[in-house]
Design an enzyme around this catalytic site. Structure first.
Site, PDB file in Angstrom:
ATOM      1  N   ARG A  15       0.511  -1.169  -0.261  1.00  0.00           N
ATOM      2  CA  ARG A  15      -0.203  -0.284   0.270  1.00  0.00           C
ATOM      3  C   ARG A  15       1.142   1.347  -0.311  1.00  0.00           C
ATOM      4  NH1 ARG A  15      -2.760  -0.316   6.195  1.00  0.00           N
ATOM      5  NH2 ARG A  15      -0.815  -0.393   7.313  1.00  0.00           N
ATOM      6  N   THR A  73       3.081   3.819   0.659  1.00  0.00           N
ATOM      7  CA  THR A  73       3.961   4.061   1.905  1.00  0.00           C
ATOM      8  C   THR A  73       4.983   5.646   1.903  1.00  0.00           C
ATOM      9  OG1 THR A  73       6.540   3.406   0.511  1.00  0.00           O
ATOM     10  CG2 THR A  73       4.817   1.816   2.017  1.00  0.00           C
ATOM     11  N   TRP A  89      12.826   3.378 -11.247  1.00  0.00           N
ATOM     12  CA  TRP A  89      11.232   3.187 -12.461  1.00  0.00           C
ATOM     13  C   TRP A  89      12.034   3.667 -13.608  1.00  0.00           C
ATOM     14  CZ3 TRP A  89       7.665  -0.217 -12.939  1.00  0.00           C
ATOM     15  CH2 TRP A  89       7.027  -0.369 -11.540  1.00  0.00           C
ATOM     16  N   SER A  96       4.405  -1.853 -17.733  1.00  0.00           N
ATOM     17  CA  SER A  96       3.845  -1.041 -17.029  1.00  0.00           C
ATOM     18  C   SER A  96       2.514  -1.572 -16.547  1.00  0.00           C
ATOM     19  CB  SER A  96       3.073  -1.102 -18.699  1.00  0.00           C
ATOM     20  OG  SER A  96       1.676   0.296 -18.573  1.00  0.00           O
ATOM     21  N   HIS A 144       3.566  -2.585 -13.480  1.00  0.00           N
ATOM     22  CA  HIS A 144       3.854  -0.338 -12.649  1.00  0.00           C
ATOM     23  C   HIS A 144       2.109  -0.162 -12.412  1.00  0.00           C
ATOM     24  CE1 HIS A 144       5.599   3.742 -13.024  1.00  0.00           C
ATOM     25  NE2 HIS A 144       5.533   3.436 -12.431  1.00  0.00           N
ATOM     26  N   ARG A 198      -4.212   8.781 -11.834  1.00  0.00           N
ATOM     27  CA  ARG A 198      -3.135   7.662 -12.425  1.00  0.00           C
ATOM     28  C   ARG A 198      -2.615   6.767 -13.360  1.00  0.00           C
ATOM     29  NH1 ARG A 198      -0.405  12.344 -11.321  1.00  0.00           N
ATOM     30  NH2 ARG A 198      -0.408  12.997  -9.612  1.00  0.00           N
ATOM     31  N   CYS A 249      13.136   1.471   0.231  1.00  0.00           N
ATOM     32  CA  CYS A 249      11.680   1.215   0.774  1.00  0.00           C
ATOM     33  C   CYS A 249      11.991  -0.598   0.416  1.00  0.00           C
ATOM     34  CB  CYS A 249      10.761   1.147   0.463  1.00  0.00           C
ATOM     35  SG  CYS A 249       9.441   1.233   0.788  1.00  0.00           S
ATOM     36  N   CYS A 292       8.698  -1.348  -0.160  1.00  0.00           N
ATOM     37  CA  CYS A 292       8.238  -0.915  -2.201  1.00  0.00           C
ATOM     38  C   CYS A 292       8.874  -2.521  -2.334  1.00  0.00           C
ATOM     39  CB  CYS A 292       8.903  -0.275  -2.190  1.00  0.00           C
ATOM     40  SG  CYS A 292       7.847   1.330  -1.362  1.00  0.00           S
TER      41      CYS A 292
END
Length: 513
Positions: free
Chosen positions: A164, A166, A177, A238, A241, A270, A378, A381
């Site tokens: 979720r 962060t 990325w 993609s 992502h 987004r 992270c 992550c």
């Protein structure tokens, strides 16, 4: 206006009008309004597959409930991963200091004994002893595989460490990325990075938990033809992502209340305004279901029990095993019987004269992506990035590196490691949950359209233009205020004036944020 009042008013402003005259608004409305028979924008066949969006949605309605429960069972919720391997590509100092970036550790004593390193190492075949180093991949591997049998890494209970929001952001996440998308180039010029949002001094960039907070990435294509193998590489990345973005928007921290809740505005900005991103999530769903369907005969013979052969087990263990098998068989049955599972034909790819070279390129690039995960600053992550890349890499191996003989459980019982099976099904679950969340966002959007005329409706983003020509958005100001406060807390010089001006109600020009 004081900072607290500013934050409350800005964060609370989460319903703004979709302007039908704006192209992005029309795209978002198509995605959010849907239609009776399913997905709306786009509809019909999914590119590079033999499957339709509507079919994926129908299958997912059956698949998600048992799959959602399956990943909470002991075999599928414990994942061993090394979160402290150094970044092999650049010096990484961008560690996330937010509390949400941390993970809750799981002691190995809480893990069923048969999955602990000592038990697993005792039954490894000779060629697998010692595990797989960070510089070594087996021939069939599309990614680095975490080895359960080594002493490296730690067990993580995925059920208590959900993916979720962060707050992980900045140069570190942007570099990750950017590096991932650059692995798409294959030495050609048709693929690249296009920033769809200007990154300011404090603007977060998209990490594995922060696409919804900053920069978007699109494919830049030339007018020439591009082979399908190169196109699907981009679609996979993609789609991953975009799926992660949906997870973040669906479990977003409300700064005004401190509670976790879906953020419709985040999803609109987004994902909904970029239906091509959402299209690639559907593509990944088809690819993953095809991989599960193809490997199903092998998986039906896979040992997913808590108990060990020849050792008495408790009634609780028996009950847990029975529940896991029931859910596992149900998921496999849905995957095998679904039209979606036949909507992707791996035989359509890597068939031309350059197939061997293309396959090795594809494999090499995706292996690099799996190693880039060690550069994520992270912990949470990094955990979910590693797991999902491994899950997709396992699916690619099943589809493009193994033949039917390899998938015979009698001939090749040790084909997949436990970590690969866990990653495969948890990644399928993340994609399935993304599609379920899209449906939830559509319902939430529909509720905003029934409000009285005096109530605000959802908008893409409200931009305010100042007399000096600078512009700012509610989202940008909130993010900048929070970032500035955090910087001040850490002793950042030069941030105090920004905070003081905001506290006095002075709008800081975008160029200064």
């Amino acid at each position: 206006m004081r900072i607290a009042q500013l934050l409350t008013s800005l964060i609370g402003t989460n319903a703004i009008l979709l302007d039908p005259s704006k192209p992005d608004s029309r795209k978002a409305r198509n995605v959010l309004e849907g239609k009776a028979e399913g997905y709306c924008s786009p509809s019909g066949p999914i590119e590079s597959t033999h499957c339709a969006y509507e079919t994926v949605e129908a299958v997912n309605k059956k698949l998600f409930p048992p799959l959602h429960e399956l990943v909470t069972t002991p075999f599928f919720k414990y994942y061993k991963v090394d979160l402290y391997r150094e970044c092999p590509f650049w010096q990484e100092n961008g560690f996330c200091m937010n509390r949400a970036c941390g993970i809750e550790d799981t002691d190995e004593s809480d893990i069923p004994e048969k999955w602990r390193a000592k038990a697993l190492s005792a039954v490894q075949t000779g060629d697998m002893q010692g595990g797989v180093s960070g510089c070594y991949f087996r021939d069939d591997d599309f990614c680095f595989i975490e080895d359960d049998a080594t002493n490296e890494g730690q067990y993580i209970d995925l059920s208590i460490n959900p993916e979720r929001f962060t707050g992980y952001a900045g140069d570190s996440s942007h570099n990750v990325w950017k590096a991932i998308y650059q692995e798409n180039c294959f030495g050609l010029s048709e693929a690249g990075i296009k920033d769809t949002a200007q990154v300011s001094k404090f603007s977060p960039a998209p990490g594995f938990s922060a696409l919804s907070e900053g920069l978007g990435t699109e494919m830049v294509t030339s007018t020439g033809d591009t082979c399908e193998e190169k196109k699907i590489y981009y679609r996979i990345i993609s789609g991953l992502h975009a799926s992660i973005s949906i997870h973040i928007c669906a479990d977003y921290l409300d700064q005004s209340t401190g509670e976790w809740a879906p953020n419709l505005q985040c999803f609109v900005n987004r994902v909904a305004t970029h239906p091509e991103r959402l299209s690639n999530v559907y593509f990944n769903a088809v690819l993953m279901l095809r991989a599960v369907a193809r490997v199903a005969p092998y998986l039906k013979a896979y040992d997913i029990d808590l108990s060990r052969p020849g050792i008495p087990c408790s009634a609780a263990q028996k009950a847990s095993d029975a529940k896991t098998h029931k859910l596992f068989d149900q998921v496999l049955s849905i995957a095998e019987g679904a039209d979606v599972a036949h909507g992707f034909d791996e035989g359509d790819f890597f068939t031309g004269p350059d197939a061997p070279v293309l396959k090795e390129q594809f494999k090499s690039h995706f292996r690099n992506v799996s190693r880039i995960m060690d550069c994520v600053g992270c912990d949470k992550c990094r955990l979910w990035g590693k797991l999902q890349v491994t899950g997709i890499g396992t699916a690619l191996k099943i589809l493009f590196a193994l033949d039917d003989k390899d998938l015979d459980p009698k001939r090749n019982p040790d084909l997949l490691q436990r970590s690969e099976v866990v990653a495969l099904f948890n990644t399928l679950h993340r994609i399935s949950e993304s599609l379920a969340s899209v449906d939830d966002f559509r319902k939430e959007y529909a509720a905003t359209q029934t409000q009285t005329p005096t109530e605000p409706k959802l908008i893409v983003r409200k931009t305010v233009k100042e007399p000096d020509g600078s512009t700012w958005t509610y989202e940008a100001v909130v993010g900048s205020v929070l970032a500035a406060i955090e910087a001040v807390r850490r002793g950042c010089k030069g941030c105090f004036s920004t905070v003081i001006r905001l506290a006095k109600g002075v709008v800081v020009p975008k160029t200064e944020l």
